[in-house]
Design an enzyme around this catalytic site. Structure first.
Site, PDB file in Angstrom:
ATOM      1  N   SER A   1      -2.298  -7.705   3.062  1.00 57.57           N
ATOM      2  CA  SER A   1      -2.608  -7.603   4.494  1.00 57.57           C
ATOM      3  C   SER A   1      -2.914  -8.979   5.065  1.00 57.57           C
ATOM      4  CB  SER A   1      -3.815  -6.682   4.710  1.00 57.57           C
ATOM      5  OG  SER A   1      -3.506  -5.372   4.325  1.00 57.57           O
TER       6      SER A   1
ATOM      7  N   ARG B   1      -2.099  -6.148  -8.410  1.00 60.66           N
ATOM      8  CA  ARG B   1      -0.993  -7.074  -8.155  1.00 60.66           C
ATOM      9  C   ARG B   1      -0.922  -8.220  -9.142  1.00 60.66           C
ATOM     10  NH1 ARG B   1      -2.751  -7.705  -2.009  1.00 60.66           N
ATOM     11  NH2 ARG B   1      -4.681  -7.239  -3.121  1.00 60.66           N
TER      12      ARG B   1
ATOM     13  N   HIS C   1       0.847  -1.204   0.000  1.00 59.71           N
ATOM     14  CA  HIS C   1       0.000   0.000   0.000  1.00 59.71           C
ATOM     15  C   HIS C   1       0.885   1.259   0.000  1.00 59.71           C
ATOM     16  CE1 HIS C   1      -2.843  -2.681   2.516  1.00 59.71           C
ATOM     17  NE2 HIS C   1      -3.473  -2.505   1.368  1.00 59.71           N
TER      18      HIS C   1
ATOM     19  N   LYS D   1     -17.896  -6.997   7.534  1.00 60.25           N
ATOM     20  CA  LYS D   1     -16.533  -7.547   7.520  1.00 60.25           C
ATOM     21  C   LYS D   1     -16.002  -7.635   8.943  1.00 60.25           C
ATOM     22  CE  LYS D   1     -14.255  -6.233   3.161  1.00 60.25           C
ATOM     23  NZ  LYS D   1     -13.076  -5.549   2.628  1.00 60.25           N
TER      24      LYS D   1
HETATM   25  P1  ADP Z   1      -9.577  -4.018   0.094  1.00 63.97           P
HETATM   26  O1  ADP Z   1     -10.135  -4.742   1.276  1.00 63.97           O
HETATM   27  O2  ADP Z   1     -10.444  -2.911  -0.412  1.00 63.97           O
HETATM   28  O3  ADP Z   1      -9.023  -4.874  -1.018  1.00 63.97           O
HETATM   29  P2  ADP Z   1      -6.842  -3.612   0.853  1.00 63.97           P
HETATM   30  O4  ADP Z   1      -6.400  -2.862   2.057  1.00 63.97           O
HETATM   31  O5  ADP Z   1      -6.586  -5.088   0.836  1.00 63.97           O
HETATM   32  O6  ADP Z   1      -8.348  -3.251   0.722  1.00 63.97           O
HETATM   33  O7  ADP Z   1      -6.198  -3.009  -0.468  1.00 63.97           O
HETATM   34  C1  ADP Z   1      -6.383  -1.676  -0.852  1.00 63.97           C
HETATM   35  C2  ADP Z   1      -5.762  -1.439  -2.221  1.00 63.97           C
HETATM   36  O8  ADP Z   1      -4.364  -1.649  -2.154  1.00 63.97           O
HETATM   37  C3  ADP Z   1      -6.259  -2.381  -3.310  1.00 63.97           C
HETATM   38  O9  ADP Z   1      -6.380  -1.662  -4.523  1.00 63.97           O
HETATM   39  C4  ADP Z   1      -5.150  -3.389  -3.443  1.00 63.97           C
HETATM   40  O10 ADP Z   1      -5.098  -3.950  -4.738  1.00 63.97           O
HETATM   41  C5  ADP Z   1      -3.937  -2.495  -3.192  1.00 63.97           C
HETATM   42  N1  ADP Z   1      -2.794  -3.276  -2.763  1.00 63.97           N
HETATM   43  C6  ADP Z   1      -2.697  -4.067  -1.678  1.00 63.97           C
HETATM   44  N2  ADP Z   1      -1.488  -4.653  -1.608  1.00 63.97           N
HETATM   45  C7  ADP Z   1      -0.793  -4.222  -2.704  1.00 63.97           C
HETATM   46  C8  ADP Z   1       0.532  -4.490  -3.224  1.00 63.97           C
HETATM   47  N3  ADP Z   1       1.361  -5.341  -2.612  1.00 63.97           N
HETATM   48  N4  ADP Z   1       0.885  -3.874  -4.368  1.00 63.97           N
HETATM   49  C9  ADP Z   1       0.027  -3.039  -5.000  1.00 63.97           C
HETATM   50  N5  ADP Z   1      -1.219  -2.758  -4.577  1.00 63.97           N
HETATM   51  C10 ADP Z   1      -1.630  -3.342  -3.433  1.00 63.97           C
END
Ligand code: ADP
Length: 153
Positions: free
Chosen positions: A129, A91, A18, A42
């Site tokens: 995450s 990703r 992120h 959630k």
């Molecule tokens: P959600 O529950 O909405 O998916 P996340 O916190 O998991 O929320 O992710 C938020 C955003 O960050 C999403 O667009 C996800 O694709 C992006 N993201 C998460 N990890 C990565 C990473 N390693 N590289 C690029 N983008 C990421």
């Protein structure tokens, strides 16, 4: 007109994936609002306050960034804060397929909001995450997966 992007997510917790996407997006926008989702359907490992605190600490020296909780439709929150762009990271093909559906639905709901995607950086595509939560639950060393600001305890 100033360009504002909303970067929505659960950030449970924020990872270096992120952090990387947000940092790389900074030159593209005047302001990035990091919207921390709170969805009653959630379950989260960390409470909203903690998720927000870690993001605020990670970006404490970045004046373009604001961190705020939100619930409800993401495009409605864009309208509330005046964001013209919705920022997400990609990703892998699974992210692409999922994000395509969400972006197309959002476009139909709020045509004036444009979704913008940044590809993950090399070496970050497997960082999520959920993997970090797994490592934390099993007392593994998660420190290289998260920004400096994230320390449990
Ligand atoms: P959600 O529950 O909405 O998916 P996340 O916190 O998991 O929320 O992710 C938020 C955003 O960050 C999403 O667009 C996800 O694709 C992006 N993201 C998460 N990890 C990565 C990473 N390693 N590289 C690029 N983008 C990421």
């Amino acid at each position: 007109m100033s360009r504002t992007a909303l970067f929505p997510g659960s950030f449970d917790p924020i990872t270096i994936g992120h952090f990387d996407v947000i940092t790389r997006a900074l030159p593209l926008f005047d302001k990035i609002v990091i919207g921390v989702g709170q969805n009653a359907l959630k379950t989260y490992m960390f409470p909203l306050e903690k998720r927000i605190e870690w993001i605020e600490k990670a970006f404490k020296n970045e004046p373009k960034i604001r961190v705020t909780a939100y619930e409800g439709l993401t495009v409605n929150f864009c309208a509330t804060i005046g964001a013209q762009y919705l920022l997400r990271g990609l990703r892998n093909p699974a992210d692409f397929e999922f994000e395509k559906g969400v972006a197309q639905a959002n476009k139909r709901l709020m045509p004036e909001v444009e979704s913008v995607f940044l590809l993950t950086s090399a070496g970050y595509s497997s960082i999520s995450s959920s993997i970090v939560r797994d490592i934390m639950r099993n007392n593994g060393d998660y420190t290289s997966f998260v920004p400096e600001a994230v320390r449990v305890k």
